[in-house]
Design a protein around this motif. Structure first.
Motif, PDB file in Angstrom:
ATOM      1  N   GLU A  94       0.829  -1.207   0.000  1.00 15.36           N
ATOM      2  CA  GLU A  94       0.000   0.000   0.000  1.00 15.36           C
ATOM      3  C   GLU A  94       0.865   1.260   0.000  1.00 15.36           C
ATOM      4  O   GLU A  94       0.524   2.260  -0.633  1.00 15.36           O
ATOM      5  CB  GLU A  94      -0.939  -0.004   1.216  1.00 15.36           C
ATOM      6  N   ARG A  95       1.982   1.231   0.731  1.00 14.65           N
ATOM      7  CA  ARG A  95       2.886   2.385   0.728  1.00 14.65           C
ATOM      8  C   ARG A  95       3.469   2.597  -0.656  1.00 14.65           C
ATOM      9  O   ARG A  95       3.602   3.739  -1.130  1.00 14.65           O
ATOM     10  CB  ARG A  95       4.012   2.180   1.742  1.00 14.65           C
ATOM     11  N   THR A  98       0.834   4.199  -2.780  1.00 13.34           N
ATOM     12  CA  THR A  98       0.706   5.611  -2.406  1.00 13.34           C
ATOM     13  C   THR A  98       1.864   6.423  -2.958  1.00 13.34           C
ATOM     14  O   THR A  98       1.677   7.511  -3.515  1.00 13.34           O
ATOM     15  CB  THR A  98       0.633   5.755  -0.880  1.00 13.34           C
ATOM     16  N   ASP A  99       3.089   5.904  -2.811  1.00 17.65           N
ATOM     17  CA  ASP A  99       4.264   6.618  -3.327  1.00 17.65           C
ATOM     18  C   ASP A  99       4.153   6.837  -4.836  1.00 17.65           C
ATOM     19  O   ASP A  99       4.497   7.903  -5.348  1.00 17.65           O
ATOM     20  CB  ASP A  99       5.545   5.828  -3.013  1.00 17.65           C
ATOM     21  N   VAL A 102       1.293   9.405  -5.685  1.00 20.11           N
ATOM     22  CA  VAL A 102       1.727  10.743  -5.283  1.00 20.11           C
ATOM     23  C   VAL A 102       2.817  11.243  -6.221  1.00 20.11           C
ATOM     24  O   VAL A 102       2.825  12.402  -6.635  1.00 20.11           O
ATOM     25  CB  VAL A 102       2.222  10.743  -3.818  1.00 20.11           C
ATOM     26  N   GLN A 628      -2.127  14.141   3.606  1.00 18.58           N
ATOM     27  CA  GLN A 628      -3.271  13.290   3.304  1.00 18.58           C
ATOM     28  C   GLN A 628      -4.103  13.868   2.171  1.00 18.58           C
ATOM     29  O   GLN A 628      -4.673  13.126   1.361  1.00 18.58           O
ATOM     30  CB  GLN A 628      -4.136  13.110   4.558  1.00 18.58           C
ATOM     31  N   ILE A 631      -2.401  12.789  -0.903  1.00 13.19           N
ATOM     32  CA  ILE A 631      -2.626  11.358  -1.138  1.00 13.19           C
ATOM     33  C   ILE A 631      -4.040  11.118  -1.658  1.00 13.19           C
ATOM     34  O   ILE A 631      -4.249  10.380  -2.636  1.00 13.19           O
ATOM     35  CB  ILE A 631      -2.381  10.562   0.157  1.00 13.19           C
ATOM     36  N   ASN A 632      -5.033  11.733  -1.009  1.00 16.67           N
ATOM     37  CA  ASN A 632      -6.424  11.541  -1.434  1.00 16.67           C
ATOM     38  C   ASN A 632      -6.641  12.039  -2.863  1.00 16.67           C
ATOM     39  O   ASN A 632      -7.331  11.394  -3.666  1.00 16.67           O
ATOM     40  CB  ASN A 632      -7.371  12.265  -0.482  1.00 16.67           C
ATOM     41  N   ARG A 635      -4.898   9.608  -5.250  1.00 12.01           N
ATOM     42  CA  ARG A 635      -5.667   8.361  -5.362  1.00 12.01           C
ATOM     43  C   ARG A 635      -6.898   8.563  -6.248  1.00 12.01           C
ATOM     44  O   ARG A 635      -7.236   7.704  -7.060  1.00 12.01           O
ATOM     45  CB  ARG A 635      -6.099   7.891  -3.982  1.00 12.01           C
TER      46      ARG A 635
END
Length: 657
Positions: A94-95, A98-99, A102, A628, A631-632, A635
C-alpha cells in the motif's frame, strides 16, 4: 480410442506435414508460449504501470531491515509471527502504491527534481560523511547494511521524498501555528468536565424474567447455527524452520575466514566522537547562547560555562561532557555539527536542535577500524551458521514442495527426499520429520503450533484436501518456516444437542427479554432527567447503577474508559445550573446514559515549554493533513488495478498473505 488413432497415424505423410508445421511454430513463438499460459504475477498496476512482485519483495526486505536495525532482537521475535509478516507485506504494498500515485500527481503538477539536487542532498547527509566530508565508501557501506541493492534504488527513493517535500511547501502554508491557535489548543486540552454515568443493571432485569421449555426449544431451533460443534480434521504434516538445520552445517576455519573477509563490513567498528556541550532552552535561547559563545571567545573555561549556564542536567555538572557516540545516534543537526569539527578543542558555532541551542566542543575522536578475526570468531560462526542453515532450509523447502506435489498420496516421499544426503557418500539428515495431530477443530487457537495458525488452518480445511486426498501446497510462515499438511480424517460440523447447551440457550432467552425490558426503563430515566425528577426510585429498585460524579480533561482521563471519555467531550455544554444528558450504546450491547453537569475552562498562565510542544503538535498535524490531501487527490485521479488472478493470489498465500 482417439490416442490410438493418433499413434497409428504418426508415421503417415499428413503427420509428418503437421509435425513440420508445429516445429516451425515452436521455433518462431517458443515452446513456452504453447505449454505455459500468459500469467500476470505482479500484484498491482498503478496508472497502467506494474508494481512487480520483485519490487514488492525488495521493498519488503528493506522495510524488515530497517525495523531490525531500529528494534533489534524485539523485531526478530515479532518477525517469527507469520501474521505480522503478512500484515507488513500488505502495508509495504500500500505504501508503494501511495508513493507511485503521489509521484505521478506531483510530476503532473510540474514539480521535477534534478539529479544534481538529489546528489547534493546525499552529499549533505551526515550518515554518509566521514570527518565532516562525504565518503563514497561510507555511502555504499551504509546502503549495503540498510539492504539497498544499489545506490540507484536509494537515489530514486530520495528523489520521491524531495519532490513531496517541495510540493507540500509550495502548495500549503503549514510551517507554524499562530499564537491564537496554540492558546485555543491549550484551552481545549485543559478543559475539565464533570459527569455521572448511569448503567442499566441488566442482571436485575434477568432475575425478573422467566423462560419456559417451549421458549427455550423455539430459540434453540431458530438459532441452532449458534450452537454448532465445529468441523474437525486430523492431519499429518511436515514443519521445518531454518533453525532446524543448524546442526547440519559443517565448516572449517578456512570457510569462516572466507566468510569474514567477504562480509568485513559487518565487523567494522564505526568512528566515535566524544564531545561536551552547553544547552540553552526557551524563547530567548538563541540570544543567550550567543552571549555564552562571546564569553568563551573571551577566554572563559568551557567547563565552567557549562556548569553555570547549561540546562542539560545530566551533563552540566561534568562540564557538559557526553558519552562517546557514533553517527546515527544523536539529533541530526547536533551530530552534523559534532562530526564537522576537525581538531580536539574546536568549538562549533551555535547549533539549533529540537531540544534548544547548543555550543559543542570536540574532546576526542575514536577512529573506526575493522575487527580482528579471532576477536569476533564466535560472531562469525553464528552468522556463517545462520546463512548456511538458511541455504539448507531453502533447498529442503524446494525438495519438499516438488516431491509432495509429485507424490500426493502421503508425505513419506517428501520427508525421505529432504533427508537424503546432499552429495554421494554424504551424511543423511534427520531434521525433516512427519508428525501427526489429533482431531483439531476449525478455529482452535489452542492447537499445537503451527496447526493453530490461521493460514495453516485455512489450508487444512480446504475441501479438495479431504476429498482427493492430496498433500497441500507449501504454506510459508514468515521467511524461515514452512508447513505441508495431509488430511488423514474429517468430522463434519453438527449442532450440539439441546441437553448439552440448555443453560446457554436459557441464558440467551433471558438476556433477550431483559434487554427488551430495559429499553423501557432507559426511556423512563431520560424522561425523568428531562423533567429534573429524582432517579432514586430506579436505584432503589436495583434497575440502574449511578457512578460518579467524576471530573476529567482531555489529557487527564484517569480510569475512565476511553470511549466514555470521548462521548463526554462530544456532549454540548450545559447552561449554568443545568445538565445535558444522552444515551449511548455500550461495547457489550447494553446501553448507558451520561449526565454532564459542569464544564470549566481553567485560566492558563504562560508556559513556554507547553506552548512549544503544542506548536509542534499543530504543525505536525497540519503537515499530516496536507500530506493526506495530496494522497487523497492522487488516489482519486489514479487508476489502481489489483491483480485478482487466482495464480497470483495463490502465490501471495504462499508469501504469508
Amino acid at each position: 480410442m482417439f490416442t490410438d488413432k493418433l499413434r497409428e497415424g504418426s508415421t503417415g505423410p499428413v503427420a509428418k506435414f503437421l509435425f513440420i508445421i508445429i516445429m516451425v511454430s515452436f521455433a518462431i513463438a517458443g515452446v513456452g508460449s504453447y505449454l505455459t499460459p500468459k500469467m500476470d504475477f505482479n500484484p498491482v498496476k498503478v496508472n497502467g504501470n506494474s508494481i512487480t512482485n520483485g519490487e514488492l519483495e525488495q521493498q519488503f526486505r528493506l522495510e524488515k531491515n530497517k525495523l531490525e536495525r531500529q528494534l533489534g532482537k524485539a523485531f526478530r521475535e515479532q518477525a517469527k509471527d507469520p501474521a505480522f509478516n503478512a500484515s507488513l507485506r500488505k502495508q509495504t504494498l500500500e505504501r508503494m502504491i501511495t508513493d507511485q500515485v503521489v509521484s505521478d500527481h506531483i510530476f503532473n503538477s510540474g514539480v521535477v527534481i534534478s539529479d544534481d539536487l538529489v546528489k547534493n542532498r546525499i552529499r549533505e547527509m551526515p550518515e554518509f560523511q566521514v570527518n565532516g566530508k562525504f565518503s563514497d565508501a561510507q555511502f555504499r557501506k551504509v546502503l549495503s547494511l540498510a539492504g539497498y541493492p544499489s545506490p540507484l534504488v536509494f537515489s530514486e527513493a530520495l528523489k520521491g521524498d524531495i519532490s513531496k517535500e517541495i510540493y507540500l511547501k509550495t502548495a500549503f502554508d503549514s510551517g507554524f501555528a499562530l499564537p491564537d491557535d496554540v492558546a485555543v489548543m491549550a484551552q481545549i486540552l485543559s478543559q475539565e468536565r464533570t459527569f455521572s454515568k448511569i448503567d442499566i443493571a441488566i442482571d436485575a432485569y434477568k432475575k425478573n424474567q422467566t423462560a419456559g421449555e417451549d421458549e427455550i426449544k423455539a430459540y434453540y431451533d431458530s438459532h441452532s447455527k449458534d450452537f454448532l460443534l465445529p468441523e474437525k480434521v486430523k492431519v499429518s504434516y511436515i514443519y521445518i524452520t531454518a533453525g532446524d538445520f543448524v546442526n547440519d552445517v559443517k565448516y572449517t576455519d578456512e570457510d569462516l575466514k572466507k566468510f569474514f573477509d567477504l562480509h568485513a563490513e559487518l565487523y567494522t567498528i564505526p568512528e566515535k566522537r566524544t564531545v561536551s556541550h552547553i544547552l540553552i532552552t526557551g524563547e530567548d535561547a538563541e540570544d543567550k547562547i550567543a552571549k555564552v559563545a562571546e564569553e568563551l571567545k573571551g577566554g572563559a573555561s568551557f567547563e565552567d560555562l557549562a556548569k553555570k549556564y547549561s540546562e542539560d542536567s545530566s551533563s552540566k555538572d561534568k562540564g557538559g561532557k557526553l558519552p562517546a557516540f557514533a553517527q546515527g545516534v544523536m539529533d541530526s543537526s547536533f551530530e552534523k555539527a559534532a562530526f564537522a569539527l576537525e581538531k580536539t578543542g574546536d568549538v562549533s558555532e551555535p547549533v539549533s536542535t529540537q531540544f534548544g541551542w547548543h555550543l559543542i566542543r570536540l574532546d576526542g575522536i575514536e577512529p573506526g577500524h575493522g575487527a580482528d578475526f579471532n576477536q569476533v570468531k564466535d560472531d562469525v560462526i553464528e552468522q556463517y551458521t545462520k546463512v548456511q542453515s538458511r541455504e539448507l532450509f531453502m533447498d529442503k523447502k524446494q525438495i519438499i514442495a516438488d516431491t509432495s506435489f509429485e507424490n500426493p498420496d502421503s508425505l513419506d516421499a517428501a520427508a525421505l527426499a529432504a533427508n537424503a544426503a546432499r552429495e554421494e557418500g554424504g551424511q543423511v539428515s534427520k531434521s525433516v520429520q512427519i508428525k501427526t495431530s489429533d482431531f483439531i477443530a476449525n478455529g482452535d487457537e489452542k492447537a499445537a503450533f503451527p496447526l493453530n495458525q490461521p493460514e495453516v488452518q485455512k489450508v487444512m480445511f480446504q475441501s479438495e484436501l479431504r476429498e482427493s486426498p492430496v498433500n497441500s501446497d507449501v504454506v510459508e510462515l514468515g521467511d524461515n518456516a514452512i508447513v505441508v499438511v495431509h488430511v488423514e480424517g474429517y468430522q463434519e460440523p453438527a449442532p450440539k444437542p439441546l441437553s448439552e447447551v440448555h443453560d446457554q440457550v436459557r441464558d440467551a432467552v433471558l438476556t433477550a427479554k431483559a434487554e427488551n425490558a430495559s429499553g423501557a426503563t432507559l426511556k423512563s430515566v431520560t424522561d425523568s432527567l428531562a423533567k429534573s425528577e429524582s432517579l432514586e426510585k430506579y436505584v432503589k429498585d436495583g434497575l440502574i447503577v449511578i457512578s460518579g460524579p467524576a471530573t476529567i480533561s482531555r489529557i487527564k482521563t484517569g480510569d475512565v474508559d476511553a470511549q466514555v471519555a470521548s462521548n463526554v467531550f462530544a456532549m454540548p455544554t450545559p447552561e449554568p445550573g443545568n445538565i445535558t444528558y444522552k444515551s449511548f450504546a455500550g461495547n457489550n450491547g447494553s446501553s448507558y446514559v451520561l449526565v454532564l453537569s459542569k464544564v470549566v475552562d481553567p485560566k492558563l498562565g504562560a508556559d513556554s515549554a507547553r506552548d512549544s510542544f503544542l506548536n509542534n503538535q499543530i504543525y505536525n498535524f497540519r503537515y499530516g493533513e496536507d500530506n493526506q490531501i495530496v494522497i487523497n487527490s492522487a488516489r482519486a485521479e489514479s487508476k489502481v488495478e489489483y491483480n485478482e488472478n487466482r495464480e497470483y493470489l495463490k502465490m501471495q498465500e504462499e508469501q504469508n498473505n
